[in-house]
Design a protein around this motif. Structure first.
Motif, PDB file in Angstrom:
ATOM      1  N   LEU A  98       0.822  -1.210   0.000  1.00 16.15           N
ATOM      2  CA  LEU A  98       0.000   0.000   0.000  1.00 16.15           C
ATOM      3  C   LEU A  98       0.858   1.264   0.000  1.00 16.15           C
ATOM      4  O   LEU A  98       0.501   2.264  -0.623  1.00 16.15           O
ATOM      5  N   GLY A  99       1.993   1.222   0.686  1.00 13.54           N
ATOM      6  CA  GLY A  99       2.907   2.363   0.655  1.00 13.54           C
ATOM      7  C   GLY A  99       3.487   2.589  -0.730  1.00 13.54           C
ATOM      8  O   GLY A  99       3.601   3.726  -1.194  1.00 13.54           O
ATOM      9  N   ILE A 100       3.868   1.510  -1.410  1.00 15.76           N
ATOM     10  CA  ILE A 100       4.390   1.628  -2.780  1.00 15.76           C
ATOM     11  C   ILE A 100       3.295   2.127  -3.716  1.00 15.76           C
ATOM     12  O   ILE A 100       3.547   2.968  -4.592  1.00 15.76           O
ATOM     13  N   ASN A 109      -6.407   7.525  -2.059  1.00 21.81           N
ATOM     14  CA  ASN A 109      -6.392   7.847  -0.627  1.00 21.81           C
ATOM     15  C   ASN A 109      -6.137   6.554   0.146  1.00 21.81           C
ATOM     16  O   ASN A 109      -7.019   5.716   0.319  1.00 21.81           O
ATOM     17  N   VAL A 110      -4.915   6.398   0.616  1.00 18.81           N
ATOM     18  CA  VAL A 110      -4.495   5.153   1.239  1.00 18.81           C
ATOM     19  C   VAL A 110      -5.202   4.915   2.573  1.00 18.81           C
ATOM     20  O   VAL A 110      -5.420   3.779   2.979  1.00 18.81           O
ATOM     21  N   SER A 114      -6.783   1.290   3.046  1.00 16.60           N
ATOM     22  CA  SER A 114      -5.909   0.420   3.833  1.00 16.60           C
ATOM     23  C   SER A 114      -6.630  -0.219   5.018  1.00 16.60           C
ATOM     24  O   SER A 114      -6.338  -1.367   5.379  1.00 16.60           O
ATOM     25  N   TYR A 115      -7.555   0.483   5.622  1.00 20.02           N
ATOM     26  CA  TYR A 115      -8.236  -0.051   6.790  1.00 20.02           C
ATOM     27  C   TYR A 115      -9.032  -1.321   6.456  1.00 20.02           C
ATOM     28  O   TYR A 115      -8.835  -2.359   7.094  1.00 20.02           O
TER      29      TYR A 115
END
Length: 166
Positions: A98-100, A109-110, A114-115
């Motif tokens: 997700l960071g990449i 919008n991560v 991500s959640y």
């Protein structure tokens, strides 16, 4: 808490602390495994040894008892590491991906995606790993009998014989 379920914590009435839902489920599962393998019978049998053979108050920690307690404490940490490591590694890799993704596609919008992804992957892995958790719990709980026998043998060596009062 790595899965994101630490946001909704419950108050545990037995310890008066906040615990996550997953830890309560795992704790209840270990108690059920303990009852299914008749671990309570082993502890009752060990406690019955205190009635006639071991005088209450005369038990002193011997070398075998201390060694067994240290070994059991180490097994608790290795057991926790074995259970939690697959989930932690998978969630770490998920956060890395997700960071990449955020670095390459900055419009995403991560925080919003991500959640649910983290919770979904964590729950999926917990469901897949549940049989191995039960198997590891059973193996750990079955070793309790040897531990109790070792402690009782050490207590019998230390306590004076019954009926020989001065």
């Amino acid at each position: 808490t790595t899965m994101g379920l630490g946001a909704g914590q419950l108050m545990d009435p037995t310890t008066h602390t906040q615990t996550t839902q997953i830890s309560r489920i795992m704790g209840d599962l270990v108690v059920l495994c303990f009852l299914f393998i008749n671990g309570h019978h082993v502890l009752i049998y060990a406690a019955s040894g205190l009635c006639g053979q071991i005088i209450p108050g005369s038990f002193v920690l011997g070398d075998n008892t201390v060694e067994v307690m240290i070994q059991q404490s180490g097994q608790i940490f290795s057991f926790a590491t074995i259970i939690s490591s697959p989930v932690i590694v998978a969630l770490l890799l998920t956060q890395l991906v997700l960071g990449i993704l955020t670095k390459f596609v900055q419009q995403v919008n991560v925080f919003i995606i991500s959640y649910p992804i983290t919770i979904g992957i964590g729950m999926f892995l917990l469901v897949i790993l549940m049989p191995s958790f039960v198997q590891l719990s059973n193996r750990y709980l079955l070793s309790i009998e040897d531990t109790v026998v070792t402690i009782l043998e050490d207590a019998r060596r230390v306590s004076p014989p019954v009926g020989n009062s001065p």
